[in-house]
Design an enzyme around this catalytic site. Structure first.
Site, PDB file in Angstrom:
ATOM      1  N   LYS A  32       0.841  -1.161   0.231  1.00  0.00           N
ATOM      2  CA  LYS A  32      -0.255  -0.168   0.008  1.00  0.00           C
ATOM      3  C   LYS A  32       0.813   0.968  -0.186  1.00  0.00           C
ATOM      4  CE  LYS A  32      -3.448  -2.002   2.764  1.00  0.00           C
ATOM      5  NZ  LYS A  32      -3.848  -2.515   4.799  1.00  0.00           N
TER       6      LYS A  32
ATOM      7  N   ASP B  43      15.079  -0.578   0.758  1.00  0.00           N
ATOM      8  CA  ASP B  43      15.999  -0.689   1.495  1.00  0.00           C
ATOM      9  C   ASP B  43      16.502  -2.188   1.412  1.00  0.00           C
ATOM     10  OD1 ASP B  43      16.718  -0.596   4.770  1.00  0.00           O
ATOM     11  OD2 ASP B  43      14.644  -2.203   4.883  1.00  0.00           O
TER      12      ASP B  43
ATOM     13  N   LYS C  51      17.270   3.333   0.568  1.00  0.00           N
ATOM     14  CA  LYS C  51      18.008   3.970   1.641  1.00  0.00           C
ATOM     15  C   LYS C  51      19.607   2.463   1.321  1.00  0.00           C
ATOM     16  CE  LYS C  51      14.709   3.310   5.381  1.00  0.00           C
ATOM     17  NZ  LYS C  51      14.879   2.078   6.602  1.00  0.00           N
TER      18      LYS C  51
ATOM     19  N   PHE D  79      13.791   4.348  10.365  1.00  0.00           N
ATOM     20  CA  PHE D  79      13.000   3.959   9.651  1.00  0.00           C
ATOM     21  C   PHE D  79      11.677   4.906   9.868  1.00  0.00           C
ATOM     22  CE2 PHE D  79       8.516   1.882  10.162  1.00  0.00           C
ATOM     23  CZ  PHE D  79       8.172   1.031   9.301  1.00  0.00           C
TER      24      PHE D  79
ATOM     25  N   ASP E 230       3.856   2.903   6.243  1.00  0.00           N
ATOM     26  CA  ASP E 230       3.169   2.943   7.779  1.00  0.00           C
ATOM     27  C   ASP E 230       4.710   2.231   8.756  1.00  0.00           C
ATOM     28  OD1 ASP E 230       3.547   0.466   6.645  1.00  0.00           O
ATOM     29  OD2 ASP E 230       1.948  -0.069   8.335  1.00  0.00           O
TER      30      ASP E 230
HETATM   31  P1  5GP Z   1      12.838  -4.565   1.285  1.00  0.00           P
HETATM   32  O1  5GP Z   1      13.050  -5.600   0.536  1.00  0.00           O
HETATM   33  O2  5GP Z   1      13.843  -3.520   0.237  1.00  0.00           O
HETATM   34  O3  5GP Z   1      13.990  -4.428   2.840  1.00  0.00           O
HETATM   35  O4  5GP Z   1      11.732  -3.682   1.519  1.00  0.00           O
HETATM   36  C1  5GP Z   1      11.180  -2.801   0.800  1.00  0.00           C
HETATM   37  C2  5GP Z   1      10.005  -2.550   1.853  1.00  0.00           C
HETATM   38  O5  5GP Z   1      10.205  -2.471   3.542  1.00  0.00           O
HETATM   39  C3  5GP Z   1       9.216  -1.590   1.822  1.00  0.00           C
HETATM   40  O6  5GP Z   1       8.298  -1.055   0.532  1.00  0.00           O
HETATM   41  C4  5GP Z   1       8.753  -1.061   3.092  1.00  0.00           C
HETATM   42  O7  5GP Z   1       7.223  -1.899   2.218  1.00  0.00           O
HETATM   43  C5  5GP Z   1       9.531  -1.579   3.894  1.00  0.00           C
HETATM   44  N1  5GP Z   1      10.492  -0.637   4.318  1.00  0.00           N
HETATM   45  C6  5GP Z   1      11.823  -0.611   4.316  1.00  0.00           C
HETATM   46  N2  5GP Z   1      12.345   0.644   5.274  1.00  0.00           N
HETATM   47  C7  5GP Z   1      11.367   0.748   5.531  1.00  0.00           C
HETATM   48  C8  5GP Z   1      11.086   2.235   6.322  1.00  0.00           C
HETATM   49  O8  5GP Z   1      12.005   3.237   7.058  1.00  0.00           O
HETATM   50  N3  5GP Z   1       9.318   1.973   6.540  1.00  0.00           N
HETATM   51  C9  5GP Z   1       8.252   2.236   6.767  1.00  0.00           C
HETATM   52  N4  5GP Z   1       6.917   2.734   6.625  1.00  0.00           N
HETATM   53  N5  5GP Z   1       8.844   0.509   5.833  1.00  0.00           N
HETATM   54  C10 5GP Z   1       9.739   0.637   5.237  1.00  0.00           C
END
Ligand code: 5GP
Length: 178
Positions: free
Chosen positions: A41, A101, A129, A150, A157
């Site tokens: 979302k 991330d 990030k 975060f 969210d």
């Molecule tokens: P990745 O697979 O790149 O580690 O994570 C991507 C997903 O993790 C993003 O689409 C999001 O849903 C969640 N995410 C990663 N970092 C954050 C953050 O700082 N805040 C929030 N709310 N969600 C995050």
């Protein structure tokens, strides 16, 4: 545990940057149509604002993959909860994401979408990030590179809270009183 949110990127900064990305996409895709794929979302607010700033014809689709739940650490497990409604064949696809991330979610998702016969598949993320990257992912359009914290707001969210904040904030978790 109680938490409070500190502004990292103001509403004005975010709006200005989205406008710039919209202009850049409009230039890059001049004479073509773009198909925006929103990862639900979190990316929904960004996708709507971005779509309004693109001047070439735009179509939209949505998909949902499993993410953090109530925790703040990536599980690395990617599951498609809702797939796209329309095929991608011959389309110029831009995947619109809220934040990259570790890169695990996107690397899986992009590979899967690229196997569906699109003309091309690019990635646009509001936030990145880079310090947290575990899997290499090529990002074509980035709103902001941010430090390892975060963040919430603008669709993002914490435990389903704060999505409606019009800015990007950092969540600070208050330690219990001694
Ligand atoms: P990745 O697979 O790149 O580690 O994570 C991507 C997903 O993790 C993003 O689409 C999001 O849903 C969640 N995410 C990663 N970092 C954050 C953050 O700082 N805040 C929030 N709310 N969600 C995050």
């Amino acid at each position: 545990m109680a938490e409070h949110v500190e502004v990292l990127l103001s509403e004005e900064e975010v709006d200005r940057r989205i406008r710039e990305i919209g202009e850049q996409i409009s230039r890059d895709y001049a004479g073509k149509k773009v198909h925006l794929v929103c990862v639900l979302k979190g990316a929904s607010f960004f996708m709507c604002e971005l779509a309004k700033r693109i001047t070439v014809p735009v179509s939209l689709d949505f998909m949902s993959v499993s993410s953090y739940g109530g925790d703040t650490k990536s599980s690395g497990v990617v599951k498609i909860v809702k797939d796209l409604d329309e095929p991608l064949t011959d389309r110029h696809v831009i995947v619109v994401e809220d934040i990259v991330d570790s890169g695990r979610t996107l690397s899986y998702l992009l590979e899967m979408l690229r196997s569906r016969g699109a003309a091309d598949v690019k990635l646009c993320t509001l936030l990145d990030k880079p310090d947290r990257r575990v899997v290499d992912v090529r990002v074509d359009y980035t709103g902001f590179q941010i430090p390892d914290a975060f963040v919430v707001g603008y669709g993002l969210d914490y435990d389903q809270k704060y999505r409606n904040l019009p800015y990007i904030g950092v969540v600070n978790f208050d330690s219990p009183a001694q």
